[in-house]
Structure formats: C-alpha cells, structure tokens
Design a protein around this motif. Structure first.
Motif, PDB file in Angstrom:
ATOM      1  N   THR A 289      -6.116  34.751 -24.038  1.00 29.54           N
ATOM      2  CA  THR A 289      -5.305  35.279 -22.933  1.00 29.54           C
ATOM      3  C   THR A 289      -5.415  34.345 -21.730  1.00 29.54           C
ATOM      4  OG1 THR A 289      -7.020  36.631 -21.936  1.00 29.54           O
ATOM      5  CG2 THR A 289      -5.781  37.629 -23.751  1.00 29.54           C
ATOM      6  N   SER A 290      -4.744  34.687 -20.664  1.00 29.35           N
ATOM      7  CA  SER A 290      -4.656  33.779 -19.520  1.00 29.35           C
ATOM      8  C   SER A 290      -6.027  33.295 -19.036  1.00 29.35           C
ATOM      9  CB  SER A 290      -3.948  34.461 -18.357  1.00 29.35           C
ATOM     10  OG  SER A 290      -2.843  35.192 -18.833  1.00 29.35           O
ATOM     11  N   ARG A 291      -7.003  34.192 -19.046  1.00 28.29           N
ATOM     12  CA  ARG A 291      -8.310  33.755 -18.555  1.00 28.29           C
ATOM     13  C   ARG A 291      -8.928  32.687 -19.445  1.00 28.29           C
ATOM     14  NH1 ARG A 291     -12.036  38.459 -17.488  1.00 28.29           N
ATOM     15  NH2 ARG A 291     -10.110  39.448 -16.911  1.00 28.29           N
TER      16      ARG A 291
ATOM     17  N   ILE B 153      -7.939  29.572 -17.796  1.00 25.06           N
ATOM     18  CA  ILE B 153      -8.760  29.339 -16.595  1.00 25.06           C
ATOM     19  C   ILE B 153     -10.132  28.823 -17.014  1.00 25.06           C
ATOM     20  CG2 ILE B 153      -9.842  30.466 -14.603  1.00 25.06           C
ATOM     21  CD1 ILE B 153      -7.584  32.588 -14.727  1.00 25.06           C
TER      22      ILE B 153
ATOM     23  N   PHE C  22      -8.555  38.414  -8.648  1.00 29.05           N
ATOM     24  CA  PHE C  22      -8.569  37.228  -9.506  1.00 29.05           C
ATOM     25  C   PHE C  22      -9.267  36.031  -8.868  1.00 29.05           C
ATOM     26  CE2 PHE C  22      -5.451  39.952 -11.591  1.00 29.05           C
ATOM     27  CZ  PHE C  22      -6.059  40.006 -12.844  1.00 29.05           C
TER      28      PHE C  22
ATOM     29  N   LEU D 150     -12.534  36.478 -10.219  1.00 28.78           N
ATOM     30  CA  LEU D 150     -12.628  36.000 -11.604  1.00 28.78           C
ATOM     31  C   LEU D 150     -12.880  34.484 -11.631  1.00 28.78           C
ATOM     32  CD1 LEU D 150     -12.353  36.395 -14.697  1.00 28.78           C
ATOM     33  CD2 LEU D 150      -9.894  36.059 -14.428  1.00 28.78           C
TER      34      LEU D 150
ATOM     35  N   VAL E 124      -6.075  31.180  -6.434  1.00 27.52           N
ATOM     36  CA  VAL E 124      -5.017  31.946  -7.095  1.00 27.52           C
ATOM     37  C   VAL E 124      -3.715  31.752  -6.323  1.00 27.52           C
ATOM     38  CG1 VAL E 124      -4.256  34.293  -7.673  1.00 27.52           C
ATOM     39  CG2 VAL E 124      -6.671  33.659  -7.962  1.00 27.52           C
TER      40      VAL E 124
ATOM     41  N   GLY F  95      -0.467  33.672  -7.252  1.00 22.41           N
ATOM     42  CA  GLY F  95       0.042  35.051  -7.128  1.00 22.41           C
ATOM     43  C   GLY F  95      -1.059  36.033  -7.477  1.00 22.41           C
TER      44      GLY F  95
ATOM     45  N   THR G 109      -2.041  39.344  -8.334  1.00 18.97           N
ATOM     46  CA  THR G 109      -1.395  40.576  -8.795  1.00 18.97           C
ATOM     47  C   THR G 109      -2.128  41.828  -8.315  1.00 18.97           C
ATOM     48  OG1 THR G 109      -2.429  39.977 -10.870  1.00 18.97           O
ATOM     49  CG2 THR G 109      -0.044  39.890 -10.807  1.00 18.97           C
TER      50      THR G 109
ATOM     51  N   ASP H 219      -4.614  29.093 -10.333  1.00 12.39           N
ATOM     52  CA  ASP H 219      -4.241  30.188 -11.237  1.00 12.39           C
ATOM     53  C   ASP H 219      -2.824  30.634 -10.877  1.00 12.39           C
ATOM     54  OD1 ASP H 219      -3.629  32.732 -12.183  1.00 12.39           O
ATOM     55  OD2 ASP H 219      -5.604  33.579 -11.834  1.00 12.39           O
TER      56      ASP H 219
ATOM     57  N   VAL I 169      -0.965  32.272 -13.104  1.00 14.46           N
ATOM     58  CA  VAL I 169      -0.718  33.139 -14.258  1.00 14.46           C
ATOM     59  C   VAL I 169       0.458  34.083 -13.996  1.00 14.46           C
ATOM     60  CG1 VAL I 169      -1.710  35.042 -15.612  1.00 14.46           C
ATOM     61  CG2 VAL I 169      -3.105  33.017 -15.102  1.00 14.46           C
ATOM     62  N   ALA I 170       0.480  34.660 -12.803  1.00 19.94           N
ATOM     63  CA  ALA I 170       1.485  35.687 -12.506  1.00 19.94           C
ATOM     64  C   ALA I 170       2.804  35.091 -12.034  1.00 19.94           C
ATOM     65  CB  ALA I 170       0.945  36.627 -11.432  1.00 19.94           C
TER      66      ALA I 170
ATOM     67  N   GLN J 179       2.106  36.831 -20.704  1.00 20.08           N
ATOM     68  CA  GLN J 179       2.545  38.237 -20.715  1.00 20.08           C
ATOM     69  C   GLN J 179       3.067  38.713 -19.370  1.00 20.08           C
ATOM     70  OE1 GLN J 179      -0.600  37.285 -20.535  1.00 20.08           O
ATOM     71  NE2 GLN J 179      -2.020  38.876 -19.909  1.00 20.08           N
ATOM     72  N   LYS J 180       3.246  37.774 -18.436  1.00 20.71           N
ATOM     73  CA  LYS J 180       3.786  38.151 -17.135  1.00 20.71           C
ATOM     74  C   LYS J 180       5.252  37.691 -17.115  1.00 20.71           C
ATOM     75  CE  LYS J 180      -0.655  39.047 -16.091  1.00 20.71           C
ATOM     76  NZ  LYS J 180      -1.725  39.175 -15.139  1.00 20.71           N
TER      77      LYS J 180
HETATM   78  C1  LIG Z   1      -3.135  38.793 -15.385  1.00 22.40           C
HETATM   79  C2  LIG Z   1      -3.844  37.789 -14.596  1.00 22.40           C
HETATM   80  C3  LIG Z   1      -4.972  37.082 -15.085  1.00 22.40           C
HETATM   81  C4  LIG Z   1      -5.704  37.399 -16.375  1.00 22.40           C
HETATM   82  O1  LIG Z   1      -4.969  37.398 -17.471  1.00 22.40           O
HETATM   83  P1  LIG Z   1      -5.478  37.807 -18.924  1.00 22.40           P
HETATM   84  O2  LIG Z   1      -4.304  37.412 -19.746  1.00 22.40           O
HETATM   85  O3  LIG Z   1      -5.679  39.288 -18.900  1.00 22.40           O
HETATM   86  O4  LIG Z   1      -6.693  37.057 -19.279  1.00 22.40           O
HETATM   87  C5  LIG Z   1      -5.503  36.087 -14.298  1.00 22.40           C
HETATM   88  N1  LIG Z   1      -5.000  35.812 -13.072  1.00 22.40           N
HETATM   89  C6  LIG Z   1      -3.952  36.498 -12.562  1.00 22.40           C
HETATM   90  C7  LIG Z   1      -3.466  36.147 -11.204  1.00 22.40           C
HETATM   91  C8  LIG Z   1      -3.343  37.496 -13.290  1.00 22.40           C
HETATM   92  O5  LIG Z   1      -2.313  38.173 -12.761  1.00 22.40           O
END
Ligand SMILES: *Cc1c(COP(=O)(O)O)cnc(C)c1O
Length: 413
Positions: free
Chosen positions: A70-72, A75, A97, A100, A143, A145, A147, A172, A174-175, A197-198
C-alpha cells in the motif's frame, strides 16, 4: 461443517478519502490472465506503466515505478533506502501522516527534527526554509495533501530551497496525485510517493514512486545485490547497505530497468490495474481531471454550506479532494455515519487524533468524484441529519449543488 458462500459484496457509494470506488475498466483488467514476470508481454506493460507514471508525476526522471504494497510501502521504500542511521531528517507535521513519516524515519535510525502546527493549518514555506537552515538536515520529509485534516501544504518554493541548501526533498503525495497538480520537476522535488486507492481509483496494493539522480546517487553508494544472484559486476557497497531487502530501491530499480534483476515476483494483477488506472487518467487529461475534481468539490462545498453546516477546512489551503464538515453540536457523528451506510450504502469518514468525533471527512476522489455521488451524499446527509434533530436549511443543500452544476453547464433546467 460451514459451507462458505461466494463473495457477494454490497454496492457502495464510497465518499471517503480512500479507498474509493474503482473505475469498472480497472476492475475488468484485473481478471486478465496472469503472465510470468519476465515474459516480454509483461515487461512491455511494466515499461509502459513507467512511461505513463512519468507523465502523471510531471517529471523527466528516469525512475518512476510502483512499489508492491500500500502507499506506506512507497514511503517506507524511499525513506529506508535514503536514510542511514544518524542522518538528520526534518519533518513538518500538520496531521496524522506527518507522524507516519516520523515513525518510519525513526525506525530507520534517523535523528528526527519535527515542526508542528495546529491540525487544520499548514506551514508558511518560509518557516520550513528557516528551520532547514538551522537544522541542516540531509532530508526534508513532508506531506502534500494531509487527508486527516483536509489541508494541502504549498510546496512550490520548498524544493528549490532544498536544492540550494543541499537537502533532499521527499514528499508524500499519496492523496493528491492524479487529483491536483503535483509538479515534481517544476517544484524540484527529489522523491515523491503517490497512492493508488485515492485519486487514481485503483485498489490499494501498490504505491507509485518517482525519484531523481540525487536520490539515485545515494542508492548507488549503498547498493548490495543479494548473494544468490549477484554477479562479478556487483561491487561491494561503500555506504551502509539498505536494511530492508523488500524495499531496497537499488535492487528494485534493477528489476524495473533493463537488467531485470530477479527480485520479488511482480504483483501481476495489480500491475494490470495500475496500468489501466494511469491510462485512464491520461486519456481524461491531467488538466481536465483536476478541473473535474474542483467542480465536484465546489458543488459539495456549496451544498454543505447552504444546508447550514460548517466546514472545518474552509481555507485557502483546503485539499480539493477532501471536504471536512464540522459535526453539529448535539449530533452523534458515528450514528450518522452508521445510518448513511446502512440505509443508503454511502460511506463517509470520521477523523483521527484531536479531530476524532469533531469532523466528518467527505472525499471526492477519482472515480468517486461524480455528480450523482455528490448529489446523493448531500441528500442522504440531509435526510439522516433531520432524523438526528439537527437544525438545517431544509432543501437548500441539494439546490445549491445543482446551481453549481447548472452554471458549469453540465446540467440543463
Ligand atoms: C492514505 C494515505 C497514506 C497511507 O496509505 P496506505 O495505502 O493506507 O498505506 C499515506 N499518506 C497519505 C497522505 C494518505 O492520505
């Protein structure tokens, strides 16, 4: 003996900040037959995916490929490949995040320096640049965005400051990737992690990343090919070998590059899904897609306000694909979410940490970001809130959203 039934998942309207509804075309390619990971038919798809990812990241970087996980995982791959124990890492935190990033950098032995701002705010870029001059980190991890708070950190000046100060800028996104501008080259970002998945509307399970030659130089110095497959050309690394095997970018890039080094077995069906997902993004066009995200955001925001609810992130740094709504006083936010799901099949999100129980988060991402979804969530929310005794401007929310669509000429009277 239990006889298990086949999966018959209910159809949902998913309006969270991920995972979101998957484009049916992506679901279809996921049932494509499996290919071997070195089959030329498959490696061709890998190459095409890399080419398309470069366009989505708006970069000329040689390296743009997905990490399996997954996204992490993206990272973690970037941070664990770049950070050596004792390296200074600066992390401005404005939501979950950022924590994270800190967590992952810490576990890689970094000397952590954090900056904090209240959840719901972002940093002035000059504050971050000032702190970089003071701390002199090897890496700035941030980061784009967030979320958890619905806020978007401006980055356009940070990257060039990092270049001047010789700091690596790791972001990051991701979003935000595929939903709003993420200009990797123009903003001079050294490594960027996206999510599937975003806004890409692909199931979770891969993390597209890109990085430039400043990062590659570090990977080269730490490179150590596995003993079972190393050849005479593989030198002993001069730096400390990357601790993770699975997330070792120096080996992964050799799997994605012409050497086709045998590392993990590529996640075939996920690669099909990602390739189709990014193809659809480019077919729509980045500019058109970003406009679409802004239009549906506007309809949702106008609808929420006209209904008489207040936004938590009604600011100039609002994340376009996440709308955070204050839960009205006296209303049980979790009960509202439960009834939305049970009676309407709609999912919206709660939040974390200091915001838990205070806001709902409504996502308008990728394939979920559609007119019928926005209208449905507004009308269902009004209906459920009435049953929770909230004082609303009845009927106004939906009309305000329809007005937005009408003035955008995508609805006739
Ligand atoms: C959703 C998200 C993540 C983590 O994503 P996973 O796919 O659940 O590992 C990391 N950073 C941001 C900003 C997110 O929105």
């Amino acid at each position: 003996m239990t006889v298990y039934q086949e999966i018959n998942a209910p159809l949902r309207t998913i309006m969270t900040p991920g995972p979101v509804e998957v484009d049916p075309r992506v679901l279809r390619v996921m049932s494509t037959p499996i290919l071997g990971q070195f089959d030329p038919a498959f490696t061709e798809m890998m190459n095409e995916t890399m080419e398309m990812l470069r366009e989505i990241f708006q970069t000329k970087n040689k390296w743009a490929f997905p990490i399996d996980g997954t996204s992490r995982s993206g990272i973690e791959a970037v941070l664990s490949s770049v950070i050596e124990p004792g390296d200074k890492v600066l992390i401005p935190i404005f939501g979950r995040f950022g924590h994270l990033l800190t967590e992952i950098a810490e576990r890689n032995g970094a000397e952590i320096h954090t900056m904090h701002c209240e959840w719901g705010k972002v940093f002035h870029q000059r504050e971050i640049i000032h702190e970089m001059k003071r701390v002199k980190p090897k890496v700035l991890a941030i980061v784009h965005g967030e979320t958890s708070t619905g806020c978007m950190q401006p980055l356009d000046q940070i990257g060039s400051a990092c270049r001047e100060l010789d700091v690596l800028c790791i972001v990051d996104a991701v979003a935000t990737i595929g939903g709003t501008e993420v200009k990797v080259d123009e903003w001079k970002l050294d490594a960027v992690i996206g999510g599937t998945q975003k806004c890409l509307s692909v199931p979770s399970g891969m993390a597209p990343i890109t990085y430039n030659d400043r990062i590659e130089k570090i990977l080269f110095s730490r490179k150590k090919v596995e003993r079972g497959i190393a050849t005479a050309e593989d030198h002993e690394s001069i730096g400390q070998p990357i601790r993770s095997n699975y997330f070792d970018l120096s080996q992964l890039q050799d799997y994605w590059g012409p050497r086709r080094l045998n590392h993990h077995t590529e996640a075939t069906s996920m690669l099909y899904a990602l390739r189709e997902g990014v193809r659809i993004v480019l077919q729509e066009g980045l500019a058109v897609r970003f406009q679409r995200h802004m239009l549906h955001e506007k309809a949702l925001v106008e609808g929420i306000k006209a209904m008489g609810l207040e936004l938590f992130n009604d600011t100039e740094w609002k994340l376009p694909m996440v709308t955070c709504v204050q839960i009205p006083a006296g209303v049980d936010g979790e009960s509202v979410r439960k009834i939305l799901l049970e009676q309407f099949g709609i999912e919206i999100a709660s939040s974390f940490g200091p915001l838990h129980g205070r806001i709902w988060r409504i996502g308008t991402m990728g394939y979920s970001c559609r007119k019928e979804n926005v209208l449905f969530v507004l009308s269902a929310l009004e209906g459920v809130l009435i049953r929770h005794g909230a004082q609303l401007n009845l009927g106004k929310g939906l009309q305000a959203a329809l007005d937005v669509y009408e003035s955008a000429h995508i609805m006739t009277k």
